[in-house]
Design a protein around this motif. Structure first.
Motif, PDB file in Angstrom:
ATOM      1  N   GLY A  27      50.344  41.872  31.323  1.00 46.17           N
ATOM      2  CA  GLY A  27      51.633  41.669  31.966  1.00 46.17           C
ATOM      3  C   GLY A  27      51.523  41.481  33.467  1.00 46.17           C
ATOM      4  O   GLY A  27      52.367  40.832  34.089  1.00 46.17           O
ATOM      5  N   LYS A  28      50.466  42.057  34.076  1.00 44.10           N
ATOM      6  CA  LYS A  28      50.237  41.904  35.522  1.00 44.10           C
ATOM      7  C   LYS A  28      49.408  40.661  35.834  1.00 44.10           C
ATOM      8  O   LYS A  28      49.085  40.397  36.997  1.00 44.10           O
ATOM      9  CB  LYS A  28      49.505  43.153  36.047  1.00 44.10           C
ATOM     10  N   GLY A  29      49.042  39.904  34.783  1.00 41.14           N
ATOM     11  CA  GLY A  29      48.261  38.689  34.986  1.00 41.14           C
ATOM     12  C   GLY A  29      46.782  38.935  35.199  1.00 41.14           C
ATOM     13  O   GLY A  29      46.046  38.023  35.590  1.00 41.14           O
ATOM     14  N   MET A  30      46.306  40.164  34.906  1.00 39.55           N
ATOM     15  CA  MET A  30      44.895  40.510  35.082  1.00 39.55           C
ATOM     16  C   MET A  30      44.196  40.351  33.731  1.00 39.55           C
ATOM     17  O   MET A  30      43.975  41.306  32.992  1.00 39.55           O
ATOM     18  CB  MET A  30      44.778  41.933  35.625  1.00 39.55           C
ATOM     19  N   HIS A  31      43.856  39.107  33.400  1.00 42.75           N
ATOM     20  CA  HIS A  31      43.409  38.778  32.055  1.00 42.75           C
ATOM     21  C   HIS A  31      42.042  39.358  31.703  1.00 42.75           C
ATOM     22  O   HIS A  31      41.818  39.792  30.571  1.00 42.75           O
ATOM     23  CB  HIS A  31      43.404  37.257  31.875  1.00 42.75           C
ATOM     24  N   ILE A  32      41.121  39.381  32.651  1.00 48.65           N
ATOM     25  CA  ILE A  32      39.782  39.918  32.363  1.00 48.65           C
ATOM     26  C   ILE A  32      39.870  41.413  32.062  1.00 48.65           C
ATOM     27  O   ILE A  32      39.258  41.912  31.100  1.00 48.65           O
ATOM     28  CB  ILE A  32      38.821  39.667  33.550  1.00 48.65           C
ATOM     29  N   ALA A  33      40.646  42.143  32.870  1.00 45.49           N
ATOM     30  CA  ALA A  33      40.834  43.579  32.633  1.00 45.49           C
ATOM     31  C   ALA A  33      41.531  43.809  31.292  1.00 45.49           C
ATOM     32  O   ALA A  33      41.198  44.746  30.556  1.00 45.49           O
ATOM     33  CB  ALA A  33      41.657  44.199  33.761  1.00 45.49           C
ATOM     34  N   ALA A  34      42.502  42.936  30.962  1.00 39.41           N
ATOM     35  CA  ALA A  34      43.224  43.059  29.686  1.00 39.41           C
ATOM     36  C   ALA A  34      42.264  42.896  28.511  1.00 39.41           C
ATOM     37  O   ALA A  34      42.280  43.693  27.559  1.00 39.41           O
ATOM     38  CB  ALA A  34      44.332  42.017  29.614  1.00 39.41           C
ATOM     39  N   ILE A  35      41.413  41.864  28.566  1.00 45.27           N
ATOM     40  CA  ILE A  35      40.456  41.619  27.481  1.00 45.27           C
ATOM     41  C   ILE A  35      39.489  42.784  27.351  1.00 45.27           C
ATOM     42  O   ILE A  35      39.177  43.234  26.234  1.00 45.27           O
ATOM     43  CB  ILE A  35      39.695  40.294  27.728  1.00 45.27           C
ATOM     44  N   SER A  36      39.026  43.310  28.475  1.00 43.33           N
ATOM     45  CA  SER A  36      38.098  44.439  28.462  1.00 43.33           C
ATOM     46  C   SER A  36      38.715  45.655  27.767  1.00 43.33           C
ATOM     47  O   SER A  36      38.090  46.287  26.910  1.00 43.33           O
ATOM     48  CB  SER A  36      37.701  44.794  29.893  1.00 43.33           C
ATOM     49  N   CYS A  37      39.961  45.977  28.118  1.00 37.56           N
ATOM     50  CA  CYS A  37      40.649  47.138  27.521  1.00 37.56           C
ATOM     51  C   CYS A  37      40.940  46.911  26.031  1.00 37.56           C
ATOM     52  O   CYS A  37      40.792  47.822  25.211  1.00 37.56           O
ATOM     53  CB  CYS A  37      41.941  47.429  28.268  1.00 37.56           C
ATOM     54  N   LEU A  38      41.357  45.701  25.692  1.00 33.64           N
ATOM     55  CA  LEU A  38      41.675  45.396  24.297  1.00 33.64           C
ATOM     56  C   LEU A  38      40.429  45.427  23.423  1.00 33.64           C
ATOM     57  O   LEU A  38      40.468  45.887  22.268  1.00 33.64           O
ATOM     58  CB  LEU A  38      42.374  44.043  24.191  1.00 33.64           C
ATOM     59  N   LYS A  39      39.300  44.974  23.961  1.00 29.55           N
ATOM     60  CA  LYS A  39      38.058  45.040  23.184  1.00 29.55           C
ATOM     61  C   LYS A  39      37.599  46.484  23.019  1.00 29.55           C
ATOM     62  O   LYS A  39      37.003  46.847  21.990  1.00 29.55           O
ATOM     63  CB  LYS A  39      36.977  44.194  23.851  1.00 29.55           C
ATOM     64  N   ARG A  40      37.875  47.306  24.003  1.00 23.27           N
ATOM     65  CA  ARG A  40      37.588  48.742  23.870  1.00 23.27           C
ATOM     66  C   ARG A  40      38.455  49.339  22.755  1.00 23.27           C
ATOM     67  O   ARG A  40      37.980  50.133  21.939  1.00 23.27           O
ATOM     68  CB  ARG A  40      37.864  49.447  25.199  1.00 23.27           C
ATOM     69  N   ALA A  41      39.731  48.951  22.717  1.00 20.79           N
ATOM     70  CA  ALA A  41      40.632  49.405  21.652  1.00 20.79           C
ATOM     71  C   ALA A  41      40.124  48.949  20.290  1.00 20.79           C
ATOM     72  O   ALA A  41      40.140  49.707  19.313  1.00 20.79           O
ATOM     73  CB  ALA A  41      42.044  48.876  21.895  1.00 20.79           C
ATOM     74  N   LEU A  42      39.666  47.701  20.223  1.00 15.31           N
ATOM     75  CA  LEU A  42      39.155  47.151  18.964  1.00 15.31           C
ATOM     76  C   LEU A  42      37.909  47.900  18.500  1.00 15.31           C
ATOM     77  O   LEU A  42      37.698  48.087  17.299  1.00 15.31           O
ATOM     78  CB  LEU A  42      38.840  45.667  19.135  1.00 15.31           C
TER      79      LEU A  42
END
Length: 335
Positions: A189-204
């Motif tokens: 939502g803040k437009g920080m796509h690399i950080a978003a992918i990193s966190c989502l892959k951690r969730a996965l």
């Protein structure tokens, strides 16, 4: 030594052991024997309710829990009784049960959180936030309350405040897939796509079978124009939850970007078969227009406009980009 068959504590322990071993019917039989010794033991009725609930006999479970509460009300019994109504999609009845429980224990954070989550499921966000806020005032480290209240704040696009909430939860449950999913979508939502992918892959990593994580990863990769990766994650999400229509719409967009027009059409059609949504028809019309299928594009464009005009004003103004796309596509099809 032998167990005294007339000692109700011994009988309840045997029944409890059978319950934990998964032998619910055998446990029920033992609890019935316990009632012949003491028919006013609330715990026996409560545990009978648990057995019936696991056997999916919800009516008998409800009767058992109500009998337990008649003898001696307990928060745990109210929680299970409300859970039965939720499992049957009887949300109003569940709300009544939880509110009755709060009359006896107004400062129980678990009850407040459970009721807040139920209001959230019912779409009553104000009531949900009110109860969750009270729960967090009583127990600031209540992870369920933090996640739920954070998601409400997130929905109102206040990502920084939501991240502050999640920071507290991360100390308590650093291995929570739901927590890292929510954090990832905050960064998105803040437009920080690399950080978003990193966190989502951690969730996965923590929960590879949670469909929403793969779905969100698909969306983020779509936004970063990594279409092959987006296709991978959206396909995984559909395999885990095949009855979620937006997944097929986004899959249609991705396949069109990958120049697989035929399968893109199939994905859009599947989404529309499941639910007639203005976004499905609009994106399908855009894809058709991009492939010089203007006659069919016009048909879906008209349906999209009709569905969009049927929305209330708040829904129409929720995403200004949709209005721009409708206007732009209208000009292209007319020209």
């Amino acid at each position: 030594t032998t167990i005294n068959p007339q000692n109700i504590r011994n009988i309840k322990q045997v029944a409890r052991s059978l319950y934990l071993l998964g032998k619910k019917q055998a446990a029920l039989d033992i609890y019935n024997d316990a009632l012949t010794i003491d028919e006013n033991d609330w715990e026996v009725y409560h545990n009978q309710g648990l057995c019936h609930m696991h056997l999916k006999d919800y009516e008998k479970a409800r009767e058992a829990f109500e009998a337990a509460n008649t003898i001696q009300p307990h928060d745990s019994t109210f929680m299970q009784l409300g859970k039965i109504y939720v499992m049957q999609n009887k949300y109003e009845e569940a709300v009544g049960i939880y509110e009755e429980a709060l009359e006896n224990s107004p400062e129980n954070p678990s009850l407040l959180t459970t009721l807040g989550l139920l209001f959230l499921r019912m779409g009553q966000n104000y009531k949900a936030f009110k109860h969750l806020r009270t729960a967090l005032a009583l127990d600031p480290k209540n992870v369920k309350g933090i996640l739920a209240s954070g998601s409400i704040i997130q929905d109102h696009n206040d990502m920084d405040i939501a991240l502050i909430r999640y920071r507290v939860a991360a100390v308590q449950t650093p291995s929570s897939a739901q927590l890292w999913n929510n954090i990832g979508m905050c960064f998105f939502g803040k437009g920080m796509h690399i950080a978003a992918i990193s966190c989502l892959k951690r969730a996965l990593y923590f929960d590879p079978f949670e469909w929403i994580i793969s779905y969100n990863l698909g969306l983020v990769h779509l936004c970063t124009k990594q279409y092959a990766s987006a296709f991978h994650f959206l396909s995984a999400s559909i395999n885990l939850k095949p009855n979620f229509p937006p997944s097929y719409m986004y899959l249609g967009i991705i396949l069109a970007k990958l120049e697989d027009f035929d399968n893109s059409r199939n994905a859009y059609r599947r989404a529309i078969e499941m639910e007639s949504d203005h976004l499905f028809h609009l994106n399908y019309a855009i894809t058709l227009c991009n492939h010089d299928q203007n006659a069919e594009a016009t048909k879906h464009f008209e349906i999209a406009k009709e569905l969009f005009n049927g929305l209330d004003e708040d829904s129409k103004n929720a995403d200004p980009d949709v209005i721009k796309r409708i206007e732009a596509l209208g000009r292209v099809l007319k020209g």
